[in-house]
Write a protein that holds these residues in place. Structure first.
Motif, PDB file in Angstrom:
ATOM      1  N   SER A  66       0.829  -1.188   0.000  1.00  0.00           N
ATOM      2  CA  SER A  66       0.000   0.000   0.000  1.00  0.00           C
ATOM      3  C   SER A  66       0.872   1.250   0.000  1.00  0.00           C
ATOM      4  CB  SER A  66      -0.895  -0.021   1.247  1.00  0.00           C
ATOM      5  OG  SER A  66      -1.197   1.266   1.712  1.00  0.00           O
ATOM      6  N   LEU A  67       0.555   2.207  -0.875  1.00  0.00           N
ATOM      7  CA  LEU A  67       1.318   3.457  -0.899  1.00  0.00           C
ATOM      8  C   LEU A  67       1.235   4.164   0.445  1.00  0.00           C
ATOM      9  CD1 LEU A  67       2.946   5.651  -2.328  1.00  0.00           C
ATOM     10  CD2 LEU A  67       0.799   6.521  -3.283  1.00  0.00           C
ATOM     11  N   SER A  68       0.058   4.168   1.057  1.00  0.00           N
ATOM     12  CA  SER A  68      -0.087   4.828   2.355  1.00  0.00           C
ATOM     13  C   SER A  68       0.765   4.150   3.421  1.00  0.00           C
ATOM     14  CB  SER A  68      -1.557   4.818   2.782  1.00  0.00           C
ATOM     15  OG  SER A  68      -1.716   5.390   4.061  1.00  0.00           O
ATOM     16  N   SER A  69       0.711   2.827   3.480  1.00  0.00           N
ATOM     17  CA  SER A  69       1.521   2.117   4.476  1.00  0.00           C
ATOM     18  C   SER A  69       3.007   2.370   4.261  1.00  0.00           C
ATOM     19  CB  SER A  69       1.242   0.611   4.404  1.00  0.00           C
ATOM     20  OG  SER A  69      -0.082   0.319   4.772  1.00  0.00           O
ATOM     21  N   TYR A  70       3.416   2.411   3.000  1.00  0.00           N
ATOM     22  CA  TYR A  70       4.830   2.672   2.719  1.00  0.00           C
ATOM     23  C   TYR A  70       5.242   4.061   3.195  1.00  0.00           C
ATOM     24  CZ  TYR A  70       9.141   3.822   0.390  1.00  0.00           C
ATOM     25  OH  TYR A  70      10.424   4.248   0.147  1.00  0.00           O
ATOM     26  N   VAL A  71       4.434   5.070   2.894  1.00  0.00           N
ATOM     27  CA  VAL A  71       4.779   6.430   3.325  1.00  0.00           C
ATOM     28  C   VAL A  71       4.810   6.498   4.850  1.00  0.00           C
ATOM     29  CG1 VAL A  71       4.118   8.861   3.265  1.00  0.00           C
ATOM     30  CG2 VAL A  71       3.891   7.455   1.204  1.00  0.00           C
ATOM     31  N   MET A  72       3.879   5.829   5.524  1.00  0.00           N
ATOM     32  CA  MET A  72       3.922   5.783   6.989  1.00  0.00           C
ATOM     33  C   MET A  72       5.220   5.150   7.481  1.00  0.00           C
ATOM     34  SD  MET A  72      -0.003   4.710   7.962  1.00  0.00           S
ATOM     35  CE  MET A  72       0.308   4.708   9.720  1.00  0.00           C
ATOM     36  N   SER A  73       5.706   4.147   6.778  1.00  0.00           N
ATOM     37  CA  SER A  73       6.932   3.461   7.201  1.00  0.00           C
ATOM     38  C   SER A  73       8.165   4.356   7.109  1.00  0.00           C
ATOM     39  CB  SER A  73       7.141   2.187   6.380  1.00  0.00           C
ATOM     40  OG  SER A  73       7.696   2.459   5.101  1.00  0.00           O
ATOM     41  N   ALA A 126       8.496  14.586  -0.230  1.00  0.00           N
ATOM     42  CA  ALA A 126       8.552  14.918  -1.652  1.00  0.00           C
ATOM     43  C   ALA A 126       8.590  13.622  -2.458  1.00  0.00           C
ATOM     44  CB  ALA A 126       9.795  15.753  -1.955  1.00  0.00           C
ATOM     45  N   PRO A 127       8.047  13.609  -3.669  1.00  0.00           N
ATOM     46  CA  PRO A 127       8.028  12.358  -4.459  1.00  0.00           C
ATOM     47  C   PRO A 127       9.393  11.707  -4.605  1.00  0.00           C
ATOM     48  CG  PRO A 127       6.593  13.978  -5.469  1.00  0.00           C
ATOM     49  CD  PRO A 127       7.304  14.689  -4.344  1.00  0.00           C
ATOM     50  N   GLU A 128      10.436  12.508  -4.794  1.00  0.00           N
ATOM     51  CA  GLU A 128      11.761  11.926  -5.017  1.00  0.00           C
ATOM     52  C   GLU A 128      12.324  11.257  -3.776  1.00  0.00           C
ATOM     53  OE1 GLU A 128      12.170  16.472  -4.627  1.00  0.00           O
ATOM     54  OE2 GLU A 128      10.862  15.036  -5.660  1.00  0.00           O
ATOM     55  N   GLU A 129      11.734  11.502  -2.598  1.00  0.00           N
ATOM     56  CA  GLU A 129      12.198  10.845  -1.383  1.00  0.00           C
ATOM     57  C   GLU A 129      11.677   9.416  -1.247  1.00  0.00           C
ATOM     58  OE1 GLU A 129      12.511  13.507   2.288  1.00  0.00           O
ATOM     59  OE2 GLU A 129      10.930  14.501   1.146  1.00  0.00           O
ATOM     60  N   LEU A 130      10.747   9.021  -2.087  1.00  0.00           N
ATOM     61  CA  LEU A 130      10.089   7.731  -1.921  1.00  0.00           C
ATOM     62  C   LEU A 130      10.916   6.558  -2.433  1.00  0.00           C
ATOM     63  CD1 LEU A 130       6.425   8.564  -3.047  1.00  0.00           C
ATOM     64  CD2 LEU A 130       7.420   8.727  -0.755  1.00  0.00           C
ATOM     65  N   PHE A 131      11.779   6.787  -3.416  1.00  0.00           N
ATOM     66  CA  PHE A 131      12.289   5.678  -4.222  1.00  0.00           C
ATOM     67  C   PHE A 131      13.795   5.472  -4.073  1.00  0.00           C
ATOM     68  CE2 PHE A 131       8.618   7.494  -6.563  1.00  0.00           C
ATOM     69  CZ  PHE A 131       7.750   6.451  -6.346  1.00  0.00           C
ATOM     70  N   VAL A 160      15.260   5.462 -10.148  1.00  0.00           N
ATOM     71  CA  VAL A 160      14.578   6.614 -10.737  1.00  0.00           C
ATOM     72  C   VAL A 160      15.309   7.192 -11.932  1.00  0.00           C
ATOM     73  CG1 VAL A 160      13.426   7.243  -8.588  1.00  0.00           C
ATOM     74  CG2 VAL A 160      15.657   8.230  -9.107  1.00  0.00           C
ATOM     75  N   GLU A 161      16.530   6.752 -12.180  1.00  0.00           N
ATOM     76  CA  GLU A 161      17.219   7.224 -13.368  1.00  0.00           C
ATOM     77  C   GLU A 161      16.536   6.643 -14.598  1.00  0.00           C
ATOM     78  OE1 GLU A 161      21.376   6.453 -13.171  1.00  0.00           O
ATOM     79  OE2 GLU A 161      21.623   7.368 -11.210  1.00  0.00           O
ATOM     80  N   GLU A 162      16.360   7.497 -15.596  1.00  0.00           N
ATOM     81  CA  GLU A 162      15.677   7.063 -16.808  1.00  0.00           C
ATOM     82  C   GLU A 162      16.579   6.125 -17.607  1.00  0.00           C
ATOM     83  OE1 GLU A 162      12.575   7.702 -17.444  1.00  0.00           O
ATOM     84  OE2 GLU A 162      12.327   9.027 -15.720  1.00  0.00           O
TER      85      GLU A 162
END
Length: 329
Positions: free
Chosen positions: A57-64, A314-319, A324-326
């Motif tokens: 879950s995206l929410s659970s991941y952000v909470m983690s 911020a979105p870039e902090e998630l991964f 994330v490199e193209e």
């Protein structure tokens, strides 16, 4: 050199099936795909860290991310995305005819932290004049009594929220009018033609198309995560798995548009694909960070505003940075 053996717990999706079948194999990895229901995967990963790689879950991941240290790193691949206007149900006698009528009502939600419900509350607040704190909430099992939050939630008194009575279910309480409405990723069993429960948005597909046209957002529900200890020992797995997930999705979308024999049991499958491309773009189920930065930023704002994360990430902090490199496949 031996290939790294990893277990990947994930749902049964067309966009990941090539990994399950082995027709796409991550570079350097011997992947065991465990096809599990999402609730089981989430529970086992959040409570016991059982898998090296998992859908989450995206929410659970952000909470983690608030934990020290955070137990997972995510990959910018989204096995589950879904518009959620169709996930708001109301009791026919509640007096709720328009979204703004939810203000002051009692609304059920299986868990406060569910990604789908974070999106629903945020959309209702942003676009329909229903501030999160204008509603009184009840949590509990939708069809079976006794459900509790998988992760601790501290709302600091910012909303009125309480569990439903022992032995009760949200579906039953909606049917008998004990609650006025329900936010849920699943259709309640009490929703039947001519019954006491109906959808808030009578034509949810039209509402969702209008929402996308206005915002460009196709809500993300789940991400793929790698256990942090695995990533720290083998940082290269992030890029390898991300590449494989892209290839598996590409194969699925190609098969979806094969008109010689329909892949799924939907009579107008091919026109539906064509409509999605026309409305949302060729890569309508996009992976990656750049293509989804606005969607992720919006969710992260909702998540923080609803008391689920200590700060607005911020979105870039998630991964994982390697993911994330193209790159060109």
């Amino acid at each position: 050199m031996a290939r790294l053996r990893l277990a990947f717990a994930c749902g049964d999706y067309d966009r990941t099936r090539a990994l399950y079948e082995g027709t796409v194999q991550p570079d350097g990895i011997d992947l065991t795909y465990l096809r599990l229901p999402v609730e089981e995967t989430f529970f086992r990963m959040m409570r016991h860290r059982e898998f090296e790689v998992a859908e989450l879950s995206l929410s659970s991941y952000v909470m983690s991310l608030d934990l020290d240290p955070p137990p997972f790193v995510a990959l910018p691949a989204y096995p589950s995305r879904q518009f959620r206007h169709g996930g708001v149900f109301v009791h026919a006698g509640s007096g709720i005819e328009r979204p703004e009528d939810l203000r002051g009502k009692v609304v059920g939600t299986p868990e406060w932290q569910l990604t789908a419900c974070v999106w629903i509350r945020g959309i209702l607040a942003d676009r329909h004049g229903v501030p999160v704190d204008s509603v009184e909430y009840r949590t509990g099992g939708q069809e079976t009594p006794g459900r509790v939050e998988k992760s601790p939630v501290d709302l600091g008194g910012c909303v009125r929220i309480a569990p439903i009575p022992d032995g009760a279910t949200l579906s039953g309480m909606l049917a008998d009018g004990s609650i006025d409405a329900l936010h849920s990723p699943r259709v309640p069993s009490s929703f039947r033609p001519g019954g006491p429960v109906r959808r808030l948005f009578a034509d949810p597909v039209a509402a969702e198309k209008e929402y996308f046209a206005a915002t460009g957002i196709f809500p993300i529900m789940h991400v793929v995560v790698v256990r942090r200890d695995v990533h720290e020992r083998h940082p290269w797995v992030a890029q390898s798995l991300t590449k494989a997930l892209h290839l598996a999705k590409r194969a699925a979308l190609s098969d979806l548009y094969d008109s010689s024999a329909l892949r799924f049991s939907l009579p107008w499958l091919v026109p539906a694909v064509e409509e999605a491309r026309a409305l949302m773009g060729e890569d309508y189920w996009s992976y990656g960070l750049a293509a989804n930065a606005e969607t992720l930023s919006t969710f992260l704002r909702y998540h923080h505003e609803q008391g689920l994360s200590r700060r607005r990430y911020a979105p870039e902090e998630l991964f994982a940075p390697e993911a994330v490199e193209e790159f060109v496949i």
